[in-house]
Design an enzyme around this catalytic site. Structure first.
Site, PDB file in Angstrom:
ATOM      1  N   THR A   1       6.376 -43.831 -37.723  1.00 58.65           N
ATOM      2  CA  THR A   1       5.360 -42.814 -38.045  1.00 58.65           C
ATOM      3  C   THR A   1       4.624 -42.470 -36.741  1.00 58.65           C
ATOM      4  O   THR A   1       5.106 -41.656 -35.972  1.00 58.65           O
ATOM      5  CB  THR A   1       4.373 -43.304 -39.128  1.00 58.65           C
TER       6      THR A   1
ATOM      7  N   GLU B   1      -2.276 -48.644 -31.112  1.00 60.96           N
ATOM      8  CA  GLU B   1      -2.815 -47.316 -30.830  1.00 60.96           C
ATOM      9  C   GLU B   1      -3.772 -47.332 -29.652  1.00 60.96           C
ATOM     10  O   GLU B   1      -4.792 -48.005 -29.682  1.00 60.96           O
ATOM     11  CB  GLU B   1      -3.480 -46.766 -32.087  1.00 60.96           C
TER      12      GLU B   1
ATOM     13  N   THR C   1       0.890 -48.733 -42.558  1.00 61.46           N
ATOM     14  CA  THR C   1       1.925 -49.724 -42.638  1.00 61.46           C
ATOM     15  C   THR C   1       2.661 -50.291 -41.470  1.00 61.46           C
ATOM     16  O   THR C   1       3.128 -49.606 -40.576  1.00 61.46           O
ATOM     17  CB  THR C   1       3.031 -49.253 -43.559  1.00 61.46           C
TER      18      THR C   1
ATOM     19  N   LYS D   1       8.441 -51.127 -37.676  1.00 64.91           N
ATOM     20  CA  LYS D   1       7.604 -49.987 -37.281  1.00 64.91           C
ATOM     21  C   LYS D   1       6.145 -50.368 -37.525  1.00 64.91           C
ATOM     22  O   LYS D   1       5.830 -51.250 -38.325  1.00 64.91           O
ATOM     23  CB  LYS D   1       7.959 -48.738 -38.085  1.00 64.91           C
TER      24      LYS D   1
ATOM     25  N   SER E   1      -7.323 -34.367 -38.923  1.00 60.07           N
ATOM     26  CA  SER E   1      -7.863 -33.020 -38.727  1.00 60.07           C
ATOM     27  C   SER E   1      -6.971 -32.189 -37.820  1.00 60.07           C
ATOM     28  O   SER E   1      -5.916 -32.575 -37.412  1.00 60.07           O
ATOM     29  CB  SER E   1      -9.280 -33.113 -38.188  1.00 60.07           C
TER      30      SER E   1
END
Lengths: 403, 403
Positions: free
Chosen positions: A151, A275, A188, A177, A403
Site C-alpha cells: 500500500t 513512514e 495493516t 507489507k 486529503s
C-alpha cells in the site's frame, strides 16, 4: 532496497492480477495455491476492531485445526474493516468462488485485505478476475506477489532461507507489507511465509506464536496496531523431509533458527520502510526481572514520541530514555540504571557517566543504524525491540494522507 | 494568552528572583510562604525515575501528614532528577536554609524543580538568593510567580475562583507550567494551588486526588510522563470560614466545584500550550462499561500519533479513531460503535454513517477547537480527555531541543 532472491518452494504456486481497488494501473490481487495435505498457522491483530478477513481466518483455522488449507487470496486497496455483516458476507463470497475454482471447501481458503477502513469489499472485483489469474499460477512469482500487496510501502519486502531437516533441504520464503507498524487507515501489516517442510499444524502454530514475539511483535513504528494485521505460515510438506509433529523436535533445530531469521528479516524491513523514517534503531533492555518486563520497558522507550524525535534530531538525549524507562511501570532500580548509545556510556549507576563525551555522542548519533542499550539493574532478563525515528515527514505523510 | 487576574489569597505571600540556572536574564526562582496552621496535599508523578524534589515532598508530606507546611521553593532550569544521593542532599540543604529563614523545620518546606534531567542542583544558587528574596514577599505577585517557573512554555498560566463556604467567601488561586504533558528533558508539569479556606490535610488530600483524575490526569500532549510532575494544594485557613475536616462535607459543595474548575482551567492551558499544537481537542467516550474503561479508550485515541497527525491535517479520519478504540484492549461492541466529529456522525452502529458528508466534515475540521465523541456500545460510563494535534513543529521543537 533491491528485492532479494526468493526461490520456489515446492508445492506453492502464485499469481497476481489487477482487481481495480486502485484507480491507477497497478496489481492489487494475489492468489496462492497449496497442495493437498498442507498445514497452516496464523497470528492476528489483537485490535478489538478486527476486520472481516481476520475474523474469517481465525474462525476457519480453528474449525479446520490448520489442516487442508488450499488457497490464499489477498487484496490491497480495501481493508474490509468496520463493515459489519455485509463485510463478512463479501469475504464468504470470495472464499466460495475461490473454493469452486480450486476444488476445495470455502473454509480451506484464507483471505487477507489491506487498505482503507470502513469501505465494504466489492467481492466481484476479485471473483471476476479468478478465471484469468488461475492459469497464470507459477512457482516463481515472488517479486510480483510482494508488489501486489503493497500500500504505502516504498519497496517490496521478501526473505528467503534454506534449512536442513533430518538431512533434507527445505525452503522457507516469505513476503510482507507494511510501512509503519500500522500504515494509517491503509491499515495493516500482512506477512505470508511458506515452507515445503512437513510440519503438523499444531507444531506450526507453536512455532508461529513463539517466533512472532521477538520478530513482528518486537518492531514498532508508531505504537499503533492495525485492524487487519495478519501473519500466515504455510507448510506444504513437499520437500521430502520427514513429517514432524512437535515444535520442539530436535530435527527442527536448524529449521527453527532459519524460520526465526526469515521472520526477523521481514520485520526489520517493515521498520526500515517506516513512514518518514531516517534511522533504524535497536533498543535492548538488560537487567530486567523477566523477559516480558524487559520487553515492556524496551517498548516504552521505542514508542515514546520524545525519544523518537530525539533520534530524528541526532540527539543522544538520555534524559528522555530515563523518562521512558520510568513510565513503563515495571520493576527497576533507579540508582543502578545504565544507558549506552552504541559503545558510549551516557549514564552509569544512576548518574551521568563519568566518561560522558558529548562530541563522541554527537558523532555516533549521525549513524543511520543506532543501538541503545539500557540496564535497569534488578535482574538478568533481556529483550530487544527495533524501531525508527519520528520525523516531520511522518507527520506530513499522515497529516496529508486522506486529503 | 493574557494572564488572568489572580487576587491575593489570605495568608499567602510570594517572591521571585534570579538564581541563575539560565544564562540569559530571567527569573527562575519562586518562594512562597504560608502562615502557621496551613494544610498541604499533593499528587506526584508515577514515573519510577522520580526526581529528588519529588522524593522529598512525598516523604515529608507523609511524615507531617500535611500539617504545618510553611514554605514552597521552586526553581526552573534544573530538574535535579537522576542525581542520586547528591541530588537528595542538595534538596535537603535548600529546605534547611529556607527553614532557618522562615523559622520552621526543614520538613515544613516543599521543594519543586523543573529543567534538564541528570544535572545536579547547585543549591547555593538558591540559598544565596534567599536574603534578597525574603523581604520582597508580597500577596500580589501571581503573574511574576507564574513566569518564574516557566521552561519551554510560551505563556504563563494561572486560574482563579471564589467560592462560598458556609456563607463566607474563600479564594482559590493556582499557577502551573508545562508545555507538553512532559516538556522534554526540560522535564515537567508543575502546578501550585492555594486557598484561604480552612480544610484539614486529609480532606485536602482527598479533594486533590479526586479532582486530579478528571483534570491534570485527563490531558495529554504526547503521552510521556515526566520525572518531576507535581501538583501541590495549600489551604491557609485565613478566610474566616469554618474549618472543615471531611472532603464530602456539604458546606464544601461550592468550593469543590470551583476547585475542580481551577484545576481544569490550568490543565487546559497546558494542552493549549502543547508543543507545536494548533488544535485543542476534546475526546469523549460514552457507552463504556466503567469510567476507568472510558478513560483508557479516550486516552488511547488521544495518544495515537496517527489520530493526532490527522487532526493536524484537518482530516476527519474516523478509521484511525476506530483503530485506537480497538487497541485500547477494553470491552467494546464493534458492531455498535458510533463516532461523531462535533455534531457530524462519521460512523453509526458499526458502519459508516448513512449521513456521512465529506464536505461538512472538512469544514468542521478547520475549527481550532474540536470535539470527538465516541460511543462504544457496552454500558453507560463516560469520560473526557483533552489533547492537541501532532505537528511538524512538535518534531522540530523536540528534535532540535538539545542541539
Amino acid at each position: 532496497m533491491p528485492f532479494p532472491t526468493l526461490h520456489p518452494v515446492k508445492g506453492v504456486t502464485m499469481a497476481t492480477g489487477r482487481a481495480g481497488f486502485y484507480k491507477h494501473d497497478r496489481e492489487d490481487l494475489l492468489v496462492m495455491s497449496f497442495p493437498e495435505g498442507a498445514s497452516c498457522a496464523g497470528v492476528f491483530t489483537r485490535n478489538a476492531v478486527g476486520s472481516a478477513p481476520v475474523d474469517w481466518c481465525k474462525r476457519h483455522l480453528e474449525a479446520t485445526k490448520g489442516e487442508g488449507v488450499r488457497a490464499l487470496v489477498v487484496n490491497a486497496g480495501c481493508a474490509n474493516a468496520f463493515t459489519g455483516k455485509p463485510g463478512a458476507d463479501a469475504v464468504r463470497r470470495v472464499a466460495s468462488a475461490v473454493g469452486k475454482r480450486f476444488d476445495c471447501r470455502q473454509r480451506d481458503v484464507m483471505v487477507a485485505s489491506t487498505g482503507v477502513i470502513g469501505v465494504l469489499l466489492d467481492d466481484t472485483k476479485i471473483t471476476q478476475r479468478l478465471p484469468e489469474v488461475e492459469p497464470r499460477l507459477t512457482e516463481d512469482g515472488w517479486a510480483g506477489a510482494a508488489r501486489a500487496i503493497m500500500t504505502t510501502d516504498t519497496f517490496p519486502k521478501g526473505a528467503y532461507a534454506e534449512a536442513q531437516v533430518d538431512g533434507v533441504t527445505v525452503r522457507i520464503a516469505g513476503i510482507c507489507k507494511g510501512s509503519g507498524m500500522l500504515a494509517p487507515d491503509m491499515a495493516t501489516m500482512l506477512a505470508f511465509v511458506v515452507t515445503d517442510a512437513a510440519i503438523s499444524p499444531t507444531a506450526l502454530q507453536n512455532l508461529c506464536t513463539l517466533y512472532t514475539r521477538n520478530t513482528f511483535n518486537a518492531v514498532t513504528v508508531d505504537g499503533d496496531t492495525s485492524t487487519n494485521d495478519t501473519l500466515l505460515l504455510f507448510a506444504t510438506g513437499q520437500s521430502g523431509a520427514p513429517k514432524i509433529s512437535r515444535a520442539g523436535d530436535r530435527r527442527l533445530a536448524d529449521f527453527r533458527e532459519k524460520l526465526e531469521g526469515v521472520l526477523l528479516d521481514l520485520a526489520h524491513q517493515l521498520v526500515r520502510d517506516g513512514e518518514g523514517a531516517t534511522k533504524f534503531v535497536k533498543i535492548t533492555v538488560t537487567g530486567a526481572e523477566t523477559p516480558a518486563s524487559a520487553r515492556k520497558i524496551a517498548r516504552s522507550i521505542a514508542d515514546s514520541p520524545l525519544v523518537k524525535t530525539a533520534f530524528a534530531g541526532e540527539d543522544a538525549n538520555w534524559g528522555r530514555i530515563l523518562m521512558a524507562i520510568g513510565k513503563a511501570d515495571e520493576p527497576i532500580d533507579r540508582d543502578s540504571i545504565g544507558v549506552k548509545f552504541g559503545p558510549h556510556w551516557a549514564a552509569q549507576d544512576g548518574l551521568i557517566s563519568p566518561t560522558y563525551d558529548e562530541a563522541k555522542m554527537s558523532a555516533y548519533m549521525k549513524n543511520q543504524e543506532l543501538e541503545v542499550t539500557v540496564d535497569v539493574g534488578v535482574g538478568r532478563a533481556t529483550s530487544s525491540v527495533w524501531t525508527c525515528d519520528l520525523t516531520k515527514r511522518y507527520v506530513e505523510i499522515n497529516g496529508d494522507y486522506r486529503s
